[in-house]
Motif scaffolding. Structure first.
Motif, PDB file in Angstrom:
ATOM      1  N   TYR A  51       0.827  -1.207   0.000  1.00 34.30           N
ATOM      2  CA  TYR A  51       0.000   0.000   0.000  1.00 34.30           C
ATOM      3  C   TYR A  51       0.863   1.259   0.000  1.00 34.30           C
ATOM      4  CZ  TYR A  51      -2.754   3.878   1.709  1.00 34.30           C
ATOM      5  OH  TYR A  51      -3.313   5.119   1.850  1.00 34.30           O
ATOM      6  N   PHE A  52       1.848   1.321   0.859  1.00 31.17           N
ATOM      7  CA  PHE A  52       2.663   2.534   0.950  1.00 31.17           C
ATOM      8  C   PHE A  52       3.421   2.794  -0.348  1.00 31.17           C
ATOM      9  CE2 PHE A  52       1.618   2.682   5.327  1.00 31.17           C
ATOM     10  CZ  PHE A  52       1.961   3.947   5.785  1.00 31.17           C
ATOM     11  N   VAL A  53       3.944   1.743  -0.963  1.00 31.32           N
ATOM     12  CA  VAL A  53       4.714   1.924  -2.193  1.00 31.32           C
ATOM     13  C   VAL A  53       3.802   2.309  -3.356  1.00 31.32           C
ATOM     14  CG1 VAL A  53       6.140   0.747  -3.909  1.00 31.32           C
ATOM     15  CG2 VAL A  53       6.565   0.394  -1.463  1.00 31.32           C
ATOM     16  N   HIS A  87       8.021  10.670  -3.626  1.00 30.41           N
ATOM     17  CA  HIS A  87       7.626   9.455  -4.345  1.00 30.41           C
ATOM     18  C   HIS A  87       6.674   9.798  -5.488  1.00 30.41           C
ATOM     19  CE1 HIS A  87       7.406   5.199  -4.856  1.00 30.41           C
ATOM     20  NE2 HIS A  87       6.132   5.107  -4.539  1.00 30.41           N
ATOM     21  N   GLY A  88       5.720  10.682  -5.206  1.00 32.50           N
ATOM     22  CA  GLY A  88       4.811  11.114  -6.260  1.00 32.50           C
ATOM     23  C   GLY A  88       5.522  11.859  -7.365  1.00 32.50           C
ATOM     24  N   LEU A  89       6.548  12.607  -7.013  1.00 25.56           N
ATOM     25  CA  LEU A  89       7.321  13.338  -8.008  1.00 25.56           C
ATOM     26  C   LEU A  89       8.040  12.371  -8.950  1.00 25.56           C
ATOM     27  CD1 LEU A  89       8.098  16.318  -8.679  1.00 25.56           C
ATOM     28  CD2 LEU A  89      10.181  15.910  -7.358  1.00 25.56           C
ATOM     29  N   GLY A  90       8.631  11.325  -8.388  1.00 25.78           N
ATOM     30  CA  GLY A  90       9.274  10.321  -9.226  1.00 25.78           C
ATOM     31  C   GLY A  90       8.285   9.608 -10.126  1.00 25.78           C
ATOM     32  N   PHE A  91       7.108   9.316  -9.593  1.00 30.13           N
ATOM     33  CA  PHE A  91       6.060   8.687 -10.397  1.00 30.13           C
ATOM     34  C   PHE A  91       5.620   9.611 -11.528  1.00 30.13           C
ATOM     35  CE2 PHE A  91       1.487   8.003 -11.162  1.00 30.13           C
ATOM     36  CZ  PHE A  91       1.490   6.669 -11.538  1.00 30.13           C
ATOM     37  N   ALA A  92       5.449  10.893 -11.225  1.00 25.31           N
ATOM     38  CA  ALA A  92       5.043  11.859 -12.247  1.00 25.31           C
ATOM     39  C   ALA A  92       6.083  11.960 -13.350  1.00 25.31           C
ATOM     40  CB  ALA A  92       4.807  13.222 -11.605  1.00 25.31           C
ATOM     41  N   ALA A  93       7.352  11.890 -12.990  1.00 24.50           N
ATOM     42  CA  ALA A  93       8.414  11.958 -13.992  1.00 24.50           C
ATOM     43  C   ALA A  93       8.398  10.742 -14.909  1.00 24.50           C
ATOM     44  CB  ALA A  93       9.775  12.078 -13.309  1.00 24.50           C
ATOM     45  N   LEU A 122      12.188   3.557   0.733  1.00 19.33           N
ATOM     46  CA  LEU A 122      12.039   4.297   1.989  1.00 19.33           C
ATOM     47  C   LEU A 122      10.609   4.240   2.501  1.00 19.33           C
ATOM     48  CD1 LEU A 122      14.249   7.415   1.189  1.00 19.33           C
ATOM     49  CD2 LEU A 122      14.810   5.501   2.698  1.00 19.33           C
ATOM     50  N   LEU A 123       9.643   4.414   1.585  1.00 21.65           N
ATOM     51  CA  LEU A 123       8.240   4.342   2.002  1.00 21.65           C
ATOM     52  C   LEU A 123       7.879   2.934   2.466  1.00 21.65           C
ATOM     53  CD1 LEU A 123       6.001   6.436  -0.450  1.00 21.65           C
ATOM     54  CD2 LEU A 123       6.184   6.657   2.027  1.00 21.65           C
ATOM     55  N   GLY A 124       8.378   1.938   1.750  1.00 24.47           N
ATOM     56  CA  GLY A 124       8.089   0.567   2.152  1.00 24.47           C
ATOM     57  C   GLY A 124       8.679   0.207   3.503  1.00 24.47           C
ATOM     58  N   ALA A 125       9.768   0.873   3.866  1.00 23.64           N
ATOM     59  CA  ALA A 125      10.397   0.590   5.159  1.00 23.64           C
ATOM     60  C   ALA A 125       9.597   1.145   6.333  1.00 23.64           C
ATOM     61  CB  ALA A 125      11.810   1.160   5.190  1.00 23.64           C
ATOM     62  N   LEU A 126       8.807   2.191   6.098  1.00 25.28           N
ATOM     63  CA  LEU A 126       8.077   2.829   7.202  1.00 25.28           C
ATOM     64  C   LEU A 126       7.125   1.869   7.917  1.00 25.28           C
ATOM     65  CD1 LEU A 126       7.245   6.403   5.839  1.00 25.28           C
ATOM     66  CD2 LEU A 126       8.898   5.759   7.592  1.00 25.28           C
TER      67      LEU A 126
END
Length: 258
Positions: free
Chosen positions: A16-18, A163-169, A199-203
């Motif tokens: 979910y986080f990723v 993370h959203g920025l990387g996805f948008a790119a 990083l998000l998955g680690a949270l």
């Protein structure tokens, strides 16, 4: 069975986080990425095919927590109720705005829905940070407070946005893509997305490690019924996600119906 239940909980929470972190982060940055009505529609089109499927992972996480760890779920729900309210509120506002955007009259309606998407996305990201601050600081059954909670919430929101920025790119074209690439910098787009995904998955894994999952698991009979059923369903969920990402792997060049 307890170990399998913990692994499933970690798998769904990380997924979910990723996955959802990508569309939440893109929604947070939509005013920067899309400066006009047409550009904002492109930004929404970049994650429109994914957001509902991504939310299924949260539902699956909640289902595993409720079914396999009922006592722990009750304590967490009562202790973190004031954090869950803005989290669920932001989620609902965001989804309603996304569904309603293309169904109302005129640009003012779409602008209002765009604002709701942004506010809802920020509310979800900050609420997750606030929620995770409790187990990360050793008080999972109480709402986190003070400067530490604020810093964790802001850092988590910033990670969602990155993370959203990387996805948008990876998904956008034209001027919205150029704006995303400007902030991604010299780091490769896939490398940036992979880093923030890790990083998000680690949270949730770090937060989950602070919870007494083994001690609060359901009885053996309940786990013997639920865990095999979850193991049967999980491959279908993964396959559906893979199919979605493969089908919509190309960059968006035109607005969606939203």
């Amino acid at each position: 069975m307890e170990t399998l239940a913990i692994v499933l909980l970690a798998f769904f929470a990380t997924g979910y986080f990723v996955l959802a972190g990508a569309d939440i982060g893109t929604g947070m940055l939509s005013p920067y990425l899309g400066r006009s009505d047409h550009e904002r529609r492109l930004v929404i089109a970049s994650f429109a095919p994914f957001f509902l499927g991504n939310e299924v992972w949260l539902i699956a996480t909640a289902g595993v927590l409720v079914g396999c760890f009922p006592d722990l779920e009750g304590e967490l729900l009562s202790g973190q109720f004031t954090v869950l309210v803005p989290l669920l509120g932001g989620w609902i506002v965001r989804d309603i705005a996304l569904w309603s955007r293309g169904r109302g009259p005129g640009r003012r309606w779409r602008a209002a829905c765009d604002g709701a998407v942004v506010c809802g996305s920020w509310a979800v990201a900050l609420s997750w940070g606030w929620l995770l601050a409790a187990p990360l600081t050793g008080t999972p059954y109480e709402r986190a407070g003070g400067a530490t909670a604020v810093l964790v919430a802001l850092a988590t929101a910033a990670l969602f946005a990155a993370h959203g920025l990387g996805f948008a790119a990876l998904r956008l074209t034209g001027l919205p893509f150029e704006r995303a690439r400007l902030l991604v910098g010299r780091t490769g787009r896939w490398q940036s997305f992979a880093l923030t995904a890790a990083l998000l998955g680690a949270l949730p894994l770090l937060a989950g490690s602070a919870l007494p999952l083994t001690e609060r698991a359901a009885d053996g009979a309940t786990l013997a019924l639920l865990v095999p059923a979850l193991l049967v369903v999980t491959p279908f969920l993964v396959a559906a996600q893979v199919w979605t990402w493969r089908t919509f792997r190309h960059r968006v060049t035109r607005p969606s119906y939203l």
